[in-house]
Design a protein around this motif. Structure first.
Motif, PDB file in Angstrom:
ATOM      1  N   ARG A 135       0.958  -0.843  -0.147  1.00 22.86           N
ATOM      2  CA  ARG A 135       0.056   0.537  -0.369  1.00 22.86           C
ATOM      3  C   ARG A 135       0.591   1.034   0.250  1.00 22.86           C
ATOM      4  NH1 ARG A 135      -1.901  -3.582   3.258  1.00 22.86           N
ATOM      5  NH2 ARG A 135      -1.169  -2.442   5.418  1.00 22.86           N
ATOM      6  N   ASP A 136       1.348   1.363  -0.554  1.00 23.90           N
ATOM      7  CA  ASP A 136       2.703   2.440  -1.199  1.00 23.90           C
ATOM      8  C   ASP A 136       3.647   2.909  -0.065  1.00 23.90           C
ATOM      9  OD1 ASP A 136       1.948   2.662  -3.445  1.00 23.90           O
ATOM     10  OD2 ASP A 136      -0.098   4.221  -2.784  1.00 23.90           O
ATOM     11  N   ARG A 137       4.036   2.158   0.685  1.00 24.80           N
ATOM     12  CA  ARG A 137       4.633   1.671   2.282  1.00 24.80           C
ATOM     13  C   ARG A 137       5.896   1.306   2.240  1.00 24.80           C
ATOM     14  NH1 ARG A 137       3.562   5.684   5.861  1.00 24.80           N
ATOM     15  NH2 ARG A 137       4.504   4.970   7.211  1.00 24.80           N
ATOM     16  N   ILE A 138       7.144   1.347   2.418  1.00 24.35           N
ATOM     17  CA  ILE A 138       7.451  -0.368   3.040  1.00 24.35           C
ATOM     18  C   ILE A 138       7.564  -1.076   3.213  1.00 24.35           C
ATOM     19  CG2 ILE A 138      10.617  -0.147   3.738  1.00 24.35           C
ATOM     20  CD1 ILE A 138      10.799   0.752   1.386  1.00 24.35           C
ATOM     21  N   ASP A 139       7.445  -2.292   3.486  1.00 20.91           N
ATOM     22  CA  ASP A 139       7.506  -3.196   4.728  1.00 20.91           C
ATOM     23  C   ASP A 139       8.670  -3.780   4.472  1.00 20.91           C
ATOM     24  OD1 ASP A 139       6.812  -5.742   5.314  1.00 20.91           O
ATOM     25  OD2 ASP A 139       4.866  -6.391   4.048  1.00 20.91           O
ATOM     26  N   ASN A 140       9.478  -3.278   5.885  1.00 25.80           N
ATOM     27  CA  ASN A 140      10.310  -3.212   5.765  1.00 25.80           C
ATOM     28  C   ASN A 140      11.038  -5.046   6.454  1.00 25.80           C
ATOM     29  OD1 ASN A 140      12.305  -1.858   7.696  1.00 25.80           O
ATOM     30  ND2 ASN A 140      11.751  -3.840   9.127  1.00 25.80           N
ATOM     31  N   ASP A 141      10.312  -5.769   7.045  1.00 26.95           N
ATOM     32  CA  ASP A 141      10.142  -7.497   7.532  1.00 26.95           C
ATOM     33  C   ASP A 141      10.241  -7.823   6.518  1.00 26.95           C
ATOM     34  OD1 ASP A 141      10.142  -6.339   9.853  1.00 26.95           O
ATOM     35  OD2 ASP A 141       8.633  -7.325  10.469  1.00 26.95           O
ATOM     36  N   ALA A 142       9.184  -7.773   5.421  1.00 28.53           N
ATOM     37  CA  ALA A 142       9.158  -8.754   3.922  1.00 28.53           C
ATOM     38  C   ALA A 142      10.757  -7.975   2.808  1.00 28.53           C
ATOM     39  CB  ALA A 142       7.692  -8.241   3.170  1.00 28.53           C
ATOM     40  N   THR A 143      11.191  -7.351   3.192  1.00 27.41           N
ATOM     41  CA  THR A 143      11.732  -6.117   2.471  1.00 27.41           C
ATOM     42  C   THR A 143      13.428  -8.052   2.936  1.00 27.41           C
ATOM     43  OG1 THR A 143      10.834  -4.404   1.749  1.00 27.41           O
ATOM     44  CG2 THR A 143      13.572  -4.940   1.837  1.00 27.41           C
ATOM     45  N   ILE A 144      13.615  -7.423   4.446  1.00 27.41           N
ATOM     46  CA  ILE A 144      14.798  -7.415   4.748  1.00 27.41           C
ATOM     47  C   ILE A 144      14.835  -9.730   4.917  1.00 27.41           C
ATOM     48  CG2 ILE A 144      14.903  -6.005   6.763  1.00 27.41           C
ATOM     49  CD1 ILE A 144      14.253  -8.281   8.618  1.00 27.41           C
ATOM     50  N   ALA A 145      13.653 -10.206   4.863  1.00 26.56           N
ATOM     51  CA  ALA A 145      13.579 -11.647   4.351  1.00 26.56           C
ATOM     52  C   ALA A 145      14.063 -12.020   2.689  1.00 26.56           C
ATOM     53  CB  ALA A 145      12.487 -11.900   4.516  1.00 26.56           C
ATOM     54  N   ASN A 146      13.752 -10.354   1.777  1.00 25.51           N
ATOM     55  CA  ASN A 146      14.294 -10.983   0.349  1.00 25.51           C
ATOM     56  C   ASN A 146      15.800 -10.438   0.208  1.00 25.51           C
ATOM     57  OD1 ASN A 146      11.873 -11.681  -0.515  1.00 25.51           O
ATOM     58  ND2 ASN A 146      11.058  -9.270  -0.868  1.00 25.51           N
ATOM     59  N   LEU A 147      16.127  -9.634   1.609  1.00 26.42           N
ATOM     60  CA  LEU A 147      17.170  -9.693   0.817  1.00 26.42           C
ATOM     61  C   LEU A 147      18.673 -10.858   1.622  1.00 26.42           C
ATOM     62  CD1 LEU A 147      18.027  -6.004   2.905  1.00 26.42           C
ATOM     63  CD2 LEU A 147      18.172  -6.198   0.734  1.00 26.42           C
ATOM     64  N   GLY A 148      17.957 -11.722   2.318  1.00 22.39           N
ATOM     65  CA  GLY A 148      18.814 -12.188   2.965  1.00 22.39           C
ATOM     66  C   GLY A 148      19.320 -13.708   1.969  1.00 22.39           C
ATOM     67  N   ARG A 149      17.525 -13.657   1.103  1.00 22.27           N
ATOM     68  CA  ARG A 149      17.416 -14.639   0.165  1.00 22.27           C
ATOM     69  C   ARG A 149      18.698 -14.024  -1.019  1.00 22.27           C
ATOM     70  NH1 ARG A 149      12.132 -13.539   0.948  1.00 22.27           N
ATOM     71  NH2 ARG A 149      11.250 -15.124   1.585  1.00 22.27           N
ATOM     72  N   GLN A 150      19.111 -12.456  -1.218  1.00 21.52           N
ATOM     73  CA  GLN A 150      19.386 -11.849  -2.273  1.00 21.52           C
ATOM     74  C   GLN A 150      20.479 -12.229  -1.958  1.00 21.52           C
ATOM     75  OE1 GLN A 150      19.343  -7.976  -2.528  1.00 21.52           O
ATOM     76  NE2 GLN A 150      20.519  -7.500  -4.530  1.00 21.52           N
ATOM     77  N   ALA A 151      21.211 -12.364  -0.740  1.00 25.66           N
ATOM     78  CA  ALA A 151      22.790 -12.096  -0.012  1.00 25.66           C
ATOM     79  C   ALA A 151      23.146 -13.239  -0.319  1.00 25.66           C
ATOM     80  CB  ALA A 151      23.244 -11.929   1.748  1.00 25.66           C
ATOM     81  N   VAL A 152      22.494 -14.245  -0.309  1.00 24.15           N
ATOM     82  CA  VAL A 152      22.779 -15.959  -0.444  1.00 24.15           C
ATOM     83  C   VAL A 152      23.251 -16.452  -1.495  1.00 24.15           C
ATOM     84  CG1 VAL A 152      21.876 -18.385  -0.254  1.00 24.15           C
ATOM     85  CG2 VAL A 152      21.686 -16.817   1.577  1.00 24.15           C
ATOM     86  N   VAL A 153      22.387 -15.703  -2.729  1.00 21.08           N
ATOM     87  CA  VAL A 153      22.663 -15.969  -4.095  1.00 21.08           C
ATOM     88  C   VAL A 153      23.880 -15.201  -4.307  1.00 21.08           C
ATOM     89  CG1 VAL A 153      21.676 -14.807  -6.427  1.00 21.08           C
ATOM     90  CG2 VAL A 153      20.269 -16.266  -4.772  1.00 21.08           C
ATOM     91  N   ALA A 154      24.027 -14.339  -3.775  1.00 23.00           N
ATOM     92  CA  ALA A 154      25.738 -13.017  -4.336  1.00 23.00           C
ATOM     93  C   ALA A 154      26.185 -14.074  -3.669  1.00 23.00           C
ATOM     94  CB  ALA A 154      25.540 -11.969  -3.404  1.00 23.00           C
TER      95      ALA A 154
END
Length: 322
Positions: free
Chosen positions: A134-153
């Motif tokens: 709803r046009d606002r940053i979803d902090n907790d969903a984001t950090i879960a995705n950042l964890g996935r991104q970091a593992v891929v990297a």
């Protein structure tokens, strides 16, 4: 007449000045940022950053060779994605741009320190550093995705993971994800005191970011609240960061100095795109000497306490330093 102190005595020759210097810059202190655009067939110069190119996945390897030849040991890679969506999913795919550019860089140059920018802004349609609800940053969903991104990297070969989105809990989430995936030895360099700044404009052109609704003031540090910015860094340290960084650099040397006094971790600064552009355009118009201004600005970072400096001048500075 009483004798007065003659400080000129210890400045009267190059060897004397070298003997007494209190800060110095070495090529090994510098981190070179490189942009990789998967949609290009040839490198293209960034109009607002003279001398900086968006590279193809092939020309990236040539640029890494040039960086290594100049004495640079560390680079940070930014992907310019042509496969954007609302959550930046390409950054979490093992065959996505992030993984490909890291993998090719590390395979060809195993001796280089390859740092991965861990953020989704270059991979999203809205240009924000986090997922939106709803046009606002979803902090907790984001950090879960950042964890996935970091593992891929990390799996692709990145030596260091550098989260830059200023999400609450991002370091803890990334550390947990890395450890669970078996990457216990991979360090985290956190953009821990990153301000909402006017100096990022040229970067957004270079990285292909178009910011949609809103701005980043709700999650990046407030320039008028230095204690909050320092607290951000101290929290990241407590969550397991291995190194900390202040961004931008030149306008926030006071933050860098104060942070250095409060931590025993390595601390760095980012000489950002707007700072680079100011020096470049001023030099092009004869307002200052580029070489002298670059070296003086880098020395200011070291004097304020930086152990390392991210700068688009890295190759030039390494050449100047010999």
């Amino acid at each position: 007449m009483r004798p007065f102190r003659r400080l000129h005595r210890m400045r009267s020759s190059g060897p004397l000045r070298a003997l007494c210097n209190e800060a110095s810059v070495r090529p090994g202190d510098l981190i070179y940022p490189i942009f990789v655009d998967e949609g290009l067939s040839r490198p293209v110069e960034v109009a607002t950053m003279p001398g900086v190119l968006r590279h193809t996945e092939q020309s990236l390897l040539q640029e890494l060779e040039a960086a290594r030849a100049s004495g640079i040991a560390s680079v940070i890679l930014f992907g310019v994605s042509q496969r954007k969506d609302d959550c930046g999913s390409d950054a979490m795919r093992r065959d996505g741009l992030l993984a490909r550019m890291i993998g090719s860089a590390k395979t060809r140059f195993p001796d280089l320190n390859i740092i991965a920018d861990i953020c989704i802004c270059e991979y999203t349609t809205h240009g924000h550093c986090g997922s939106l609800t709803r046009d606002r940053i979803d902090n907790d969903a984001t950090i879960a995705n950042l964890g996935r991104q970091a593992v891929v990297a990390a799996a692709a070969g990145a030596d260091v993971l550098a989260p830059s989105g200023m999400m609450d809990g991002m370091v803890s989430a990334i550390r947990s994800a890395l450890d669970e995936a078996g990457f216990h030895e991979k360090p985290i360099l956190s953009y821990s005191s990153k301000f909402s700044s006017s100096f990022y404009g040229p970067f957004r052109e270079a990285s292909g970011i178009t910011l949609g609704k809103g701005n980043r003031e709700a999650y990046q540090a407030d320039p008028s609240a230095p204690r909050q910015a320092l607290l951000e860094s101290l929290i990241d340290e407590a969550e397991g960061a291995d190194a900390l960084m202040v961004k931008p650099g030149m306008a926030y040397l006071d933050i860098l100095y104060r942070l250095k006094e409060r931590t025993l971790l390595p601390v760095g600064a980012y000489q950002v795109s707007g700072e680079y552009a100011m020096i470049k355009f001023a030099a092009q118009h004869g307002a200052l000497d580029e070489r002298a201004a670059v070296l003086e600005s880098l020395l200011a970072f070291k004097r304020a306490g930086a152990d390392f400096i991210l700068t688009y001048f890295a190759k030039d500075a390494a050449r100047y330093l010999g």
